[in-house]
Design a protein around this motif. Structure first.
Motif, short mmCIF file in Angstrom:
data_model
loop_
_atom_site.label_atom_id
_atom_site.label_comp_id
_atom_site.label_asym_id
_atom_site.label_seq_id
_atom_site.Cartn_x
_atom_site.Cartn_y
_atom_site.Cartn_z
N GLU A 155 0.84 -1.19 0.00
CA GLU A 155 0.00 0.00 0.00
C GLU A 155 0.89 1.25 0.00
O GLU A 155 1.38 1.65 1.05
CB GLU A 155 -0.94 0.01 1.21
CG GLU A 155 -0.30 -0.41 2.53
CD GLU A 155 -1.03 0.14 3.73
OE1 GLU A 155 -2.19 0.54 3.62
OE2 GLU A 155 -0.40 0.21 4.80
N ALA A 159 -0.86 6.99 -1.75
CA ALA A 159 -2.05 6.70 -2.54
C ALA A 159 -3.27 6.39 -1.69
O ALA A 159 -4.36 6.17 -2.22
CB ALA A 159 -1.78 5.52 -3.48
N ILE A 160 -3.11 6.36 -0.37
CA ILE A 160 -4.22 5.96 0.51
C ILE A 160 -5.12 7.15 0.78
O ILE A 160 -4.69 8.15 1.37
CB ILE A 160 -3.69 5.38 1.83
CG1 ILE A 160 -2.85 4.14 1.55
CG2 ILE A 160 -4.84 5.05 2.77
CD1 ILE A 160 -2.13 3.61 2.75
N GLY A 161 -6.36 7.05 0.32
CA GLY A 161 -7.34 8.10 0.58
C GLY A 161 -7.12 9.38 -0.19
O GLY A 161 -7.79 10.37 0.04
N THR A 162 -6.18 9.38 -1.14
CA THR A 162 -5.87 10.59 -1.89
C THR A 162 -6.49 10.60 -3.28
O THR A 162 -6.55 11.64 -3.92
CB THR A 162 -4.35 10.77 -2.04
OG1 THR A 162 -3.83 9.69 -2.83
CG2 THR A 162 -3.67 10.78 -0.68
N GLY A 163 -6.90 9.41 -3.74
CA GLY A 163 -7.38 9.31 -5.11
C GLY A 163 -6.25 9.09 -6.10
O GLY A 163 -6.49 8.86 -7.29
N THR A 165 -3.08 7.00 -7.64
CA THR A 165 -2.63 5.62 -7.73
C THR A 165 -1.35 5.55 -8.55
O THR A 165 -1.16 6.32 -9.49
CB THR A 165 -3.67 4.70 -8.42
OG1 THR A 165 -4.02 5.26 -9.69
CG2 THR A 165 -4.92 4.57 -7.58
N GLY A 199 -4.51 0.90 -2.11
CA GLY A 199 -4.22 2.32 -2.31
C GLY A 199 -5.18 2.92 -3.31
O GLY A 199 -4.92 2.88 -4.51
N SER A 200 -6.32 3.43 -2.83
CA SER A 200 -7.33 4.05 -3.69
C SER A 200 -7.84 3.11 -4.77
O SER A 200 -8.05 3.51 -5.92
CB SER A 200 -6.78 5.35 -4.32
OG SER A 200 -6.53 6.32 -3.33
N LYS A 202 -10.69 1.27 -6.58
CA LYS A 202 -12.13 1.52 -6.75
C LYS A 202 -12.59 0.85 -8.04
O LYS A 202 -11.77 0.38 -8.83
CB LYS A 202 -12.41 3.02 -6.79
CG LYS A 202 -11.44 3.85 -7.62
CD LYS A 202 -11.69 5.34 -7.42
CE LYS A 202 -10.72 6.19 -8.22
NZ LYS A 202 -9.46 6.44 -7.52
N ASN A 205 -10.78 1.69 -11.41
CA ASN A 205 -9.38 1.35 -11.72
C ASN A 205 -9.02 -0.09 -11.35
O ASN A 205 -7.89 -0.52 -11.58
CB ASN A 205 -8.41 2.31 -11.03
CG ASN A 205 -8.47 2.25 -9.51
OD1 ASN A 205 -8.96 1.30 -8.92
ND2 ASN A 205 -7.97 3.30 -8.86
N GLY A 222 -11.58 2.96 1.33
CA GLY A 222 -12.84 3.69 1.33
C GLY A 222 -13.94 3.05 0.51
O GLY A 222 -15.12 3.13 0.87
#
Length: 241
Positions: A155, A159-163, A165, A199-200, A202, A205, A222
């Protein structure tokens, strides 16, 4: 640190989606806060969804007010526990040595240890990503691990919670490096240890990330809070498999 009793409705929704359209190609686990594990365990009985905790103490019991042991998580119905998450490392100053102790505690309690590693944005800019990952792996993995009781999650902290990647090429480089470390440590069985990307992740992606060599799944943040988003990632995984 997300989730109250009302959040369990998302589990009901996820269970219904999986019943209507199963994703047989993926092993599915959720890691709710410890306050919800026992209730989630009861709700998920008879489903294909496993449960994990978000952290554990290294000791089995003792004067550690506010902490939770791996045995307590297992008693509540957990099958696994995340250790060494970047937020634990940053917020609580957790060291590689402590994370190795926590992973060993997970194994002691019969839980799968999901061991997290990852670099900060500055470390990536400095070009020392692989050196950082190597140091974390060397210090965070107990000596006696195998593919049945240990999962590695990469991770990138930035990139965590920032959008944001990393590119698929960046992910491939790190996962290839982790795989090499595992095979060097474990021999041929190191090829069977799962390496997750986190890491982001979703639905938009997931297909690209899960298609990268040596990416054996996703550690979802998230997007796991909503059944629709989480199922969207699972559906993508099923297509890739």
């Amino acid at each position: 640190m997300n989730g109250l009793e009302t959040s369990l409705a998302e589990l009901t929704a996820l269970g219904k989606k999986l019943k209507d359209e199963p994703i047989d190609e993926a092993d599915i686990m959720i890691c709710p806060p410890s306050t919800l594990i026992a209730r989630a365990h009861d709700m998920l009985a008879g489903t294909a969804i496993a449960l994990g905790g978000q952290d554990c103490h290294a000791a089995e019991s003792g004067a550690h007010t506010g902490d939770i042991s791996a045995e307590m998580l297992a008693d509540a119905g957990a099958d696994a526990v995340i250790v060494g998450h970047s937020e634990r490392r940053a917020d609580h100053g957790e060291t590689d040595a402590l994370i190795a102790e926590k992973a060993a505690a997970a194994h002691r309690a019969g839980l799968v240890a999901i061991i997290c590693v990852g670099e900060t944005e500055q470390e990536r800019r400095d070009g020392i990503t692989l050196a950082i990952i190597g140091k974390q792996l060397e210090g965070s993995l107990p000596d006696d691990i195998d593919a049945e009781d240990t999962v590695i999650a990469y991770e990138p902290v930035w990139a965590i919670g920032t959008g944001l990647t990393p590119t698929p090429e960046d992910v491939a480089e790190v996962h290839r490096f982790i795989r090499g470390h595992l095979t060097e440590k474990l021999g041929e069985s190191g090829e069977s240890v799962r390496i997750l990307y986190g890491g982001s992740v979703k639905p938009s992606n997931a297909a690209e990330l899960l298609a990268v060599p040596d990416v054996n799944g996703a550690l979802v943040g998230g997007a796991s809070l909503k059944a629709d988003d989480f199922y969207g990632i699972l559906a993508t995984y099923g297509k890739n498999s």
